[in-house]
Write an enzyme that holds these catalytic residues in place. Sequence first.
Site, PDB file in Angstrom:
ATOM      1  N   GLY A  39      -8.262   0.499   6.405  1.00  0.00           N
ATOM      2  CA  GLY A  39      -7.645  -0.571   5.628  1.00  0.00           C
ATOM      3  C   GLY A  39      -8.161  -0.628   4.190  1.00  0.00           C
ATOM      4  CB  THR A  40     -11.556  -0.338   2.740  1.00  0.00           C
ATOM      5  OG1 THR A  40     -12.087  -1.382   3.560  1.00  0.00           O
ATOM      6  CG2 THR A  40     -12.195  -0.397   1.362  1.00  0.00           C
TER       7      THR A  40
ATOM      8  CG  ASN B 104     -10.227 -11.301   6.718  1.00  0.00           C
ATOM      9  OD1 ASN B 104      -9.514 -11.636   5.776  1.00  0.00           O
ATOM     10  ND2 ASN B 104     -11.495 -10.974   6.542  1.00  0.00           N
TER      11      ASN B 104
ATOM     12  CD  GLN C  40      -8.011  -9.080  10.813  1.00  0.00           C
ATOM     13  OE1 GLN C  40      -7.708  -9.280  11.997  1.00  0.00           O
ATOM     14  NE2 GLN C  40      -9.160  -8.525  10.463  1.00  0.00           N
TER      15      GLN C  40
ATOM     16  CB  SER D 121      -7.253  -1.082   9.525  1.00  0.00           C
ATOM     17  OG  SER D 121      -8.481  -0.626  10.045  1.00  0.00           O
TER      18      SER D 121
ATOM     19  CG  HIS E  68     -11.626  -0.544  12.818  1.00  0.00           C
ATOM     20  ND1 HIS E  68     -12.483  -1.610  12.911  1.00  0.00           N
ATOM     21  CD2 HIS E  68     -11.328  -0.415  11.503  1.00  0.00           C
ATOM     22  CE1 HIS E  68     -12.701  -2.107  11.693  1.00  0.00           C
ATOM     23  NE2 HIS E  68     -12.013  -1.395  10.827  1.00  0.00           N
TER      24      HIS E  68
ATOM     25  CB  THR F 258      -8.593  18.929   6.579  1.00  0.00           C
ATOM     26  OG1 THR F 258      -8.743  20.026   5.700  1.00  0.00           O
ATOM     27  CG2 THR F 258      -8.149  19.410   7.949  1.00  0.00           C
TER      28      THR F 258
ATOM     29  CB  CYS G 169     -17.043  -6.490   5.524  1.00  0.00           C
ATOM     30  SG  CYS G 169     -15.425  -7.101   5.835  1.00  0.00           S
TER      31      CYS G 169
HETATM   32  N1  PLP Z   1      -8.101  -6.075   5.098  1.00  0.00           N
HETATM   33  C1  PLP Z   1      -8.361  -7.034   6.009  1.00  0.00           C
HETATM   34  C2  PLP Z   1      -7.535  -8.283   6.021  1.00  0.00           C
HETATM   35  C3  PLP Z   1      -9.393  -6.870   6.936  1.00  0.00           C
HETATM   36  O1  PLP Z   1      -9.648  -7.837   7.829  1.00  0.00           O
HETATM   37  C4  PLP Z   1     -10.163  -5.681   6.892  1.00  0.00           C
HETATM   38  C5  PLP Z   1     -11.300  -5.485   7.820  1.00  0.00           C
HETATM   39  O2  PLP Z   1     -12.052  -6.386   8.081  1.00  0.00           O
HETATM   40  C6  PLP Z   1      -9.847  -4.702   5.933  1.00  0.00           C
HETATM   41  C7  PLP Z   1      -8.807  -4.943   5.058  1.00  0.00           C
HETATM   42  C8  PLP Z   1     -10.605  -3.422   5.844  1.00  0.00           C
HETATM   43  O3  PLP Z   1     -10.217  -2.537   6.857  1.00  0.00           O
HETATM   44  P1  PLP Z   1     -11.159  -1.306   7.265  1.00  0.00           P
HETATM   45  O4  PLP Z   1     -12.321  -1.876   7.998  1.00  0.00           O
HETATM   46  O5  PLP Z   1     -10.281  -0.449   8.131  1.00  0.00           O
HETATM   47  O6  PLP Z   1     -11.548  -0.617   6.004  1.00  0.00           O
END
Ligand code: PLP
Length: 382
Positions: A70-71, A148, A180, A200, A202, A238, A329
């Site tokens: 996601g990031t 989130n 989310q 994302s 996970h 890759t 995070c």
């Molecule tokens: N965006 C939101 C709303 C999230 O909740 C998160 C993860 O907590 C992310 C982005 C980041 O995703 P990733 O952990 O896959 O980098």
Amino acid sequence: MRVHLDHNATTPLRPEAREALFFALDRLGGNPSSVHGAGRAARALLDEARERIAGALGVDEDDLLFTSGGTESDNLALAGVLGASGPGATLVTTTIEHSAVLEPARRFAAEGHPLTLVGVDAAGRVDLEELTEAAAGATLVSVMSANNELGSTVDVGRLVAALRDRYGREAPWVHTDAVQALGKLPLDLAGDDVDLASLSGHKVGAPVGVGLLVRRNRAPLRALVIGGGQEAGLRPGTENVAGVHAFAIALELAVAEQISFAQTARSHVEKLWNGVQKFSPAVRLLGPPLADPTRLPNTLNILLPETDGRTLVARLDLAGLECSAGSACASGSLEPSHVLRAIGLDEERARAGLRLSTGRTTRVDEIAHAVEILSRTLGRTT
Ligand code: PLP
């Protein structure tokens, strides 16, 4: 019994995704760009995953750019559009976005790109009219589908329609962080006609390290990572074939189970909330009311009087309950949650929020046990 109520941080690997992951790791020895048999086998699995994800999301296969999570997808959307649009490109976003959006936004602002941050109400809701107004002349609007920490949501389809209605051909590109929302809310990227969406793996039971940027309507993008021609040259390197294969399986299941997941999650969250209120009548619900059908069904953020969220999280962990103060995070940091600050809490209270988030594996007896742990632990702290 330990209870994990931190599924918004990460949720356990689905058994089907684990199987898919190990199948691909064990069977595939080729690089999908190689023309020999092993390469072609890897390419076939990648193509199949792309097809399955596109089918589950209702978008074209060519719309999918696989990333590391996601990031990276958020970073690529922002840097990609602003980078492709030149030095005068402007960004509009909100004060409650994930740091994967807010931090790049601040960097672009420091580099001279005009940035507008739109605030939210006391429940973390964005006013679409205000956002539409603020988007005059903007290059990109980035707004999260679901928050989130608070569980507040945005009707991105309505936003896209309002922007097009108001600005016609001059309407900005729209990116949504739907990390989310996936598997918890109905997600209709094609129907909403959103230009860019981050997902994302996970958060839906795939392994960590795989994500997606859905890119539609030929939204302009400049690559962040530079190298070969994979992913149309927009995300070279890759491909993570095993991760992508597992993501496809997890995503299909998450989309198929979304309605039943939401029902169960809503009932779990109601039980948690009722349980907490019984032993702590002064507890306050943060985010939209539980009866709000648009809220993220699995997320409960509560403010308990005279507690420090981080100390409480540590005490609860010792007692067997895993949850977080703010987002996972940011919870290692000493800073109060920027999301709770954005809904008007002072610094001290923005440190006191406790986020409980349920998942696919959460059972009703775990909810009862969590309430018991909360009641015992809070009995000692307040
Ligand atoms: N965006 C939101 C709303 C999230 O909740 C998160 C993860 O907590 C992310 C982005 C980041 O995703 P990733 O952990 O896959 O980098």
